[in-house]
Design a protein around this motif. Structure first.
Motif: not given
Length: 288
Positions: A173, A177, A242, A245-246, A249, A253, A260, A263
């Protein structure tokens, strides 16, 4: 003392990554997610067995590869990175005791912290699953059953291998990202140029590397307290990365098409397997 990976260890990790890239790439992952019914890919399971994934730590005179826990951790990092489904840890630990487990012809699952993953697909089960009841899983690739929670302590190897999977997911992740931040543009520039996004990505890298170091160190020492601490750090890294990373995005995401959320959901489930945060905290606190 040199803690860097040896050339043989790097080759082992590279070989597993190449195998999974060929047999369980993103297209295969999405096909598994979108399938009407969750079923284990027995062909892939046998290929893992042929590659020595399950027999990695068996002595060579018993048909194994003859390697140790540090090498197993590397394999499970790659499995976590790819979101490989199935009761990998239980089958790996059953190699040598359950006929067919080492070769990947038999799927083994285990009861852990009141949960049993992939019970309907398993050929053998470790632990008491009397009265197991289906449980709706947040992860579309980890079917679960609930059983009565036992007071026994989980095996340290199982805890560490689940932690290694979490580390692999946290690393993946982070990569996702950073890659998205380099290509997504807003206000005339890539979002990776914004300080807030830089801070998110930097924090993800720190969490992933700290957890990775803890897991690999615990694989060398096999110390129960270090394993508990490594699981805590790995769970935090997988879930936290995770989520961040969302954030990187943005709205994309949160769509079903993005990977994502897969994960994040797998990280939530893994955090409840092997050793929960509560038990890990108690183990570390008791040693202080």
């Amino acid at each position: 003392m040199d803690f860097r990976l040896t050339e043989d260890q790097r080759a082992l990790r590279r070989g597993v990554r190449e195998l999974l890239a060929r047999r369980f790439d993103r297209e295969a992952l999405r096909e598994a997610v979108d399938a009407p019914a969750t079923a284990l890919d027995r062909g892939l399971w046998r290929e893992l067995g042929e590659a020595g994934f399950f027999a990695l730590r068996l002595p060579e005179d018993e048909g194994g590869v003859g390697l140790g826990l540090p090498e197993a951790v590397l394999l499970f990092e790659e499995a976590g990175r790819a979101l490989l489904p199935g009761p990998l840890v239980a089958t790996h630990l059953a190699a040598g005791t359950v006929p067919g487990a080492a070769e990947g012809t038999v799927v083994v699952t285990a009861a852990s912290e009141g949960l049993v993953p992939w019970l309907d697909e398993a050929d053998a089960v470790s632990g008491d699953v009397t009265g197991a009841a289906p449980l709706r899983s947040v992860d579309p690739l980890t079917p679960l059953h609930r059983v009565a929670r036992t007071d026994g302590h989980p095996a340290g190897e199982a805890v560490l291998l689940h932690a290694a999977e979490q580390v692999g997911s946290a690393g993946r992740t982070t990569e996702a990202a950073v890659a998205y931040a380099r290509e997504r543009e807003q206000f005339g520039q890539v979002i990776g140029g914004f300080q807030a996004v830089k801070h998110l990505c930097a924090g993800m890298l720190v969490r992933a590397e700290l957890a990775r170091a803890a897991v690999r160190a615990a694989a060398v020492t096999a110390d129960p307290v270090e394993i508990a601490g490594a699981k805590l750090l790995a769970d935090e890294a997988a879930v936290g990365n995770a989520r961040d990373c969302l954030q990187v995005h943005g709205g994309m995401g949160f769509t079903w098409e993005a990977d994502v959320h897969l994960h994040l959901k797998r990280a939530w489930v893994r955090a409840r397997l092997g050793m929960t945060a509560e038990r890990a905290e108690e183990a570390v606190a008791a040693s202080l």
